[in-house]
Design an enzyme around this catalytic site. Structure first.
Site, PDB file in Angstrom:
ATOM      1  N   TYR A   1      14.744 -13.709  -4.793  1.00  0.00           N
ATOM      2  CA  TYR A   1      15.737 -13.917  -5.860  1.00  0.00           C
ATOM      3  C   TYR A   1      16.464 -15.249  -5.683  1.00  0.00           C
ATOM      4  O   TYR A   1      16.424 -16.112  -6.547  1.00  0.00           O
ATOM      5  CB  TYR A   1      16.760 -12.774  -5.865  1.00  0.00           C
ATOM      6  CG  TYR A   1      16.233 -11.486  -6.443  1.00  0.00           C
ATOM      7  CD1 TYR A   1      15.429 -10.650  -5.674  1.00  0.00           C
ATOM      8  CD2 TYR A   1      16.516 -11.086  -7.737  1.00  0.00           C
ATOM      9  CE1 TYR A   1      14.937  -9.453  -6.186  1.00  0.00           C
ATOM     10  CE2 TYR A   1      16.028  -9.891  -8.260  1.00  0.00           C
ATOM     11  CZ  TYR A   1      15.249  -9.084  -7.477  1.00  0.00           C
ATOM     12  OH  TYR A   1      14.761  -7.908  -7.981  1.00  0.00           O
TER      13      TYR A   1
ATOM     14  N   GLU B   1      18.068  -9.645 -16.993  1.00  0.00           N
ATOM     15  CA  GLU B   1      17.059  -8.693 -17.485  1.00  0.00           C
ATOM     16  C   GLU B   1      16.423  -9.181 -18.783  1.00  0.00           C
ATOM     17  O   GLU B   1      15.241  -8.968 -19.023  1.00  0.00           O
ATOM     18  CB  GLU B   1      17.668  -7.291 -17.660  1.00  0.00           C
ATOM     19  CG  GLU B   1      18.334  -6.705 -16.400  1.00  0.00           C
ATOM     20  CD  GLU B   1      17.465  -6.730 -15.146  1.00  0.00           C
ATOM     21  OE1 GLU B   1      16.233  -6.672 -15.270  1.00  0.00           O
ATOM     22  OE2 GLU B   1      18.038  -6.846 -14.043  1.00  0.00           O
TER      23      GLU B   1
HETATM   24 ZN   LIG Z   1      14.887  -9.144 -11.850  1.00  0.00          ZN
END
Ligand SMILES: [Zn+2]
Length: 992
Positions: free
Chosen positions: A505, A417
């Site tokens: 991802y 993050e």
């Molecule tokens: Zn992310």
């Protein structure tokens, strides 16, 4: 957003349920709103009060946790609204997914007022009102204005301007708004204006609106109910990515339409309000009933997209520290803060910010960062600028987490993050089709960050296990999912949600890692620095990134590439799948072909005539060689030749940084095998993992013989790295094998073969478990792999494993303070039940009834399915469908039993005999999943007929067809597996 959980996709399971439920409400609301819009447009009042009347869409509460689980729905779809004479509209820009390029938003003044009171903790009735003034720049003259908006009621709409270029004053003009209507399919609010806006001028749109706050669905504004300090509490938070800002305020909801935001939150005085920026001021306000509310305003944000706007209103405590002048606070339940659960996250956050600031040479631009631990947040984590949100289980570290992977998980997600503060927040992808520019890089830097703070961290092995393993299993030539997609291929909003997946991802992170491996880390970072600098507070396309890498390459003379960075990388990001690279070590010929699932002869003719430009880093006899490129379908590399008489061996794909699988000719595999048997340690751990995983995957999909893969396991008695064992067991002792009673001939052979090799690693870890379990604390790979090792040892009937299970289970039953070590708790509970009888089972049930944490209850529910007594399993399923109110809420118990070692046939009979009750409890749709599990043994037509007959009695026509197709596929797969198992059996017979 945070990386996907092991279950894969991010698509909210609540969305479809909600939208289905809302369809009727929306239809009604639409009719009411159609009548109101005229009024809405005519009403100049900007009164902020919620109009409770007919404009308020009667919204049904969303799915509650207490309801029985529903099967995971497909992607979110808008309710279909039939065109009626009153709401029919001609085709227009509202039929397009993308906003027309007529207006550019510059600034939002946004005020939100959710009516959350500390003593009103029920969600269904909770609503918020809001007001937004959006300053826009007109590019193309238009008398029609489109903004995104969904599930909001419009209370008033005005357009002021053109604004004075000097003062920005809006009082000089006003553009009449004749009509306001909603285009539901593409989620637009349309304003029909009395006159056209002029290009080059600025206007201010003034809208007031209201909408519902939801519970247990994490889109837009949502409520969390939880317990703190022994009391029930509520907090409110927001989640906008990718397209949920439009659930909270009308806006231009596309990532490239960046603007500044001045945010005001009106809330009860006992709550604290947080947003992206620090608090600017506070005042008080009275509502019509005379109740007092606090008005908190925040500083204006930098330029940012709507999906990063964030708020939270809560009664939390926080801990804080300052890092380079930046205030970092972690907010959580008061109990959690008092117990120090947030300290670990707090201590790592500041240094991670500083590391990335130094690495990219770009300062974090906001004066503060708040991180809030939400009691439940199914998005896992979200990188909102200045206000990060986490599910508390991924942020808070409790004392009992010492023997779990929690520390690494928290470090990874916090790193991810914070990585987004540069990749995503500072530089945003131009549109969602290139989401991987955000998520791939944030995922890649998780590993860089952890490795920086802990140089001993086994990053290659962890990258393989957490990132590569999962995506290589899913990716293939016909999956039709490239990392970078064409924006024009998206036609519905729901499709944007679907791309938060493994490809974005995991494959995205693998792309970044491969780039770094062939460019060198320093060149990689310097290219990223210039990319981040140029596109700060702006947006980028994939080609922009390639251009900066190309510039870095052109600026130096050391590293030479066979083609431009763009041509190299486009071959990886624009097509699905990956290549299988085959090296013939006798001739030095290397070739590539696309990877197919279950390759059949001449498959390459079907599609995929493309090749990849493949970087080949390689090792010979343990020494790293210089990089070569396979930029054709085949090429000769004389330096890779090895003759039968030499002791050389060659491995391609150093550290598995390349996104491909490697195959060798017979001699190549033989050489590797000989080396493993002679001195396995000469081959690095990551490559022992690679050899096992590549070989089993290639054999499973018909690229090599299964015997080649099995040969690689002969040396295992010498293997003391548990992560390599983990890979072997995942590939060899599959769930199918474990729960198929037809495999009676393979079991004794496998038992003999594996136990002989397993003893050494078993002794190492069983001794640690018995004597000094605390030493496992920072051994991430062991914490991850122990369960599989113990499960297999017990399944193979290793007496010491069964003995240890009895001991640990009994110790815990008699003295609950003697906790079962977490990494093997599942196995011990399972064997405690399997080796026990009714007494043990009833004990576990009593523990289950006293637990509240979903994770713990799931663990116990699965353990109870491990019983080997048919009547206990039958009773278990009876309990599950009969008890009221439902005791077993976390999972489908029929499924739990069907998945257990002996439960499949019992579950099947139970299902057939109790279908009515099962479908009432779990829904008719649950049969589809159950068939998958029960079907694992189907291999004949008569078995299919039996299942079909049952299905046709209980299912609808379309469900029947899909089940029929499924059963045929399962049968085909089972026949394949049977053949494979027969060959494994024959090989084992020869080698034990
Ligand atoms: Zn992310």
């Amino acid at each position: 957003m945070g990386p996907p959980s092991s279950s894969g996709f991010y698509v909210s399971r609540a969305v479809a349920v909600l939208l289905a439920g809302l369809a009727a409400a929306l239809l009604l609301a639409l009719a009411v709103l159609a009548a109101l819009y005229g009024q809405c447009a005519r009403d100049p009042s900007s009164e902020m009060q919620h109009r409770g009347g007919p404009g308020a869409a009667p919204v049904q509460p969303r799915k509650q946790k207490e309801q029985p689980p529903t099967p995971k729905p497909g992607p979110a779809r808008k309710p279909a609204v039939a065109a009626t004479p009153s709401d029919w509209r001609p085709p227009g820009p509202w039929d397009q997914l993308r906003l027309p390029p007529w207006l550019v938003p510059l600034h939002y003044e946004l005020e939100l007022w959710p009516r959350l009171q500390p003593d009103q903790l029920s969600a269904p009735a909770l609503r918020f009102t809001g007001r937004v003034n959006i300053t826009v720049h007109c590019i193309v003259s238009t008398a029609r204005l489109l903004l995104h908006s969904l599930l909001l009621d419009c209370d008033s709409a005005e357009v002021r301007g053109p604004l004075s270029p000097v003062t920005g004053d809006a009082t000089i003009g006003r553009v009449p708004v004749n009509d306001v209507w909603f285009a539901l399919d593409m989620e637009y609010m349309v304003l029909e204006l009395g006159e056209a806006l002029q290009p080059g001028s600025r206007y201010k749109l003034q809208l007031s609106f209201s909408g519902p706050v939801y519970q247990d669905t994490w889109e837009g504004l949502f409520l969390n109910l939880y317990t703190d300090q022994g009391e029930r509490r509520a907090l409110l938070a927001s989640h906008m990515e990718p397209t949920f800002a439009r659930y909270v305020f009308p806006c231009f909801d596309e990532p490239a339409l960046k603007a500044t935001f001045s945010i005001t939150i009106i809330h009860h005085s006992s709550y604290v309000a947080l947003s992206n920026m620090p608090r600017l001021g506070q005042s008080e306000k009275e509502d019509v009933n005379g109740s007092k509310w606090t008005v908190t305003t925040f500083y204006t944000t930098p330029l940012m997209p709507t999906y990063l706007v964030a708020f939270a209103i809560c009664d939390c405590d926080h801990v804080n520290r300052t890092e380079r002048g930046q205030e970092i606070s972690i907010w959580a339940r008061k109990d959690a803060i008092a117990n120090g659960y947030a300290d670990f996250a707090l201590n790592i956050t500041g240094p991670i910010f500083s590391f990335l600031e130094d690495l990219f040479n770009i300062s974090y631009p906001l004066p503060k960062t708040d991180i809030i631990a939400l009691p439940t947040f199914d998005k896992r984590a979200m990188e909102n600028w200045g206000l990060l949100m986490f599910d508390e289980s991924l942020l808070l570290l409790q004392p009992e987490d010492q023997l779990t992977e929690k520390k690494t998980v928290i470090s990874s997600i916090v790193s991810h993050e914070i990585g987004h503060q540069w990749f995503g927040n500072m530089v945003t992808m131009a549109w969602w089709n290139n989401l991987w520019l955000n998520e791939g890089f944030a995922s890649y830097f998780e590993f860089e960050i952890i490795n920086h703070f802990n140089p001993k961290f086994p990053r290659n092995e962890v990258f393989f296990t957490n990132i590569l393993y999962g995506v290589l299993k899913e990716d293939h030539a016909l999956v039709f999912r490239a990392v970078s997609m064409k924006a024009e291929n998206f036609t519905e909003t729901g499709e944007i949600n679907e791309i938060f997946d493994l490809f974005t991802y995991n494959k995205g992170a693998s792309m970044a890692r491969m780039l770094s491996s062939f460019l060198s880390e320093s060149l990689f970072i310097s290219a990223l620095k210039s990319y981040l600098k140029i596109f700060s507070f702006s947006n980028a396309e994939q080609d922009d990134l390639w251009r900066h890498f190309q510039m870095a390459i052109d600026d130096q003379g050391k590293i030479l590439l066979p083609a431009t960075v763009k041509s190299i990388m486009d071959s990886w990001t624009h097509q699905s799948g990956f290549p299988v690279i085959t090296l013939n070590v006798s001739t030095g010929v290397m070739k590539q072909e696309p990877f197919y699932l279950g390759k059949v002869k001449n498959q390459t003719l079907l599609t995929h005539n493309d090749t990849w430009i493949v970087p080949i880093l390689w090792i010979k006899n343990g020494t790293t060689q210089s990089l070569v490129w396979l930029d054709n379908s085949s090429k000769v590399f004389p330096e890779m030749q090895v003759s039968d008489s030499e002791h050389d061996w060659v491995i391609l794909n150093l550290n598995m940084t390349g996104y491909y699988r490697v195959n060798y000719d017979k001699l190549g595999w033989k050489k590797l095998n000989q080396q493993l048997e002679k001195d396995p340690k000469a081959i690095p751990v990551i490559h022992r993992l690679q050899l096992i995983d590549d070989a089993f995957s290639l054999s499973k999909n018909n690229y090599i013989e299964i015997e080649t893969a099995l040969d690689l396991t002969k040396y295992l008695a010498e293997e003391d790295e548990i992560i390599v064992w983990h890979a072997v067991l995942l590939n060899l002792v599959t769930r199918d094998l474990i729960s198929n009673v037809n495999n009676y001939d393979i079991y004794p052979l496998l038992k003999k073969y594996l136990l002989k090799r397993l003893m050494s690693i078993w002794n190492t870890y069983s001794t640690i478990i018995r004597e000094n379990v605390a030493t496992l604390q920072d051994d991430y790979l062991a914490l991850m792999s122990l369960e599989e090792l113990f499960r297999t040892a017990c399944w193979l009937g290793l007496e010491d494993c069964l003995q240890l299970s009895r001991e640990l289970f009994r110790n815990w039953v008699t003295h609950p303070e003697n906790e079962i070590p977490y990494p093997i708790r599942n196995v011990i509970l399972c064997y405690g039940i399997a080796l026990g009888n009714e007494k043990e089972w009833d004990f576990l049930l009593s523990i289950y009834n006293n637990k509240t944490k979903e994770e713990e209850r799931m663990q116990l529910a699965y353990a109870m399915g491990c019983s080997k007594d048919p009547w206990i399993l039958n009773r278990y399923m009876e309990y599950a469908i009969a008890t009221s109110p439902f005791t077993f809420n976390e999972t489908n118990i029929i499924q739990v039993v069907a998945e257990s070692e002996v439960g499949r046939y019992i579950a099947k009979d139970f299902l057939v005999n109790n279908w009515q009750a099962v479908s009432e409890r779990y829904g008719a749709q649950s049969l589809v999943t159950l068939i998958d599990i029960i079907g694992r043994t189907i291999s004949t037509d008569s078995q299919i007929m039996e299942m079909q007959q049952f299905c046709s009695n209980v299912l609808e026509e379309h469900q029947r067809l899909s089940i029929h197709a499924k059963l045929q596929t399962i049968k085909q797969e089972n026949l394949e597996k049977k053949k494979r198992n027969a060959r494994i059996t024959a090989w084992l017979r020869e080698n034990t």
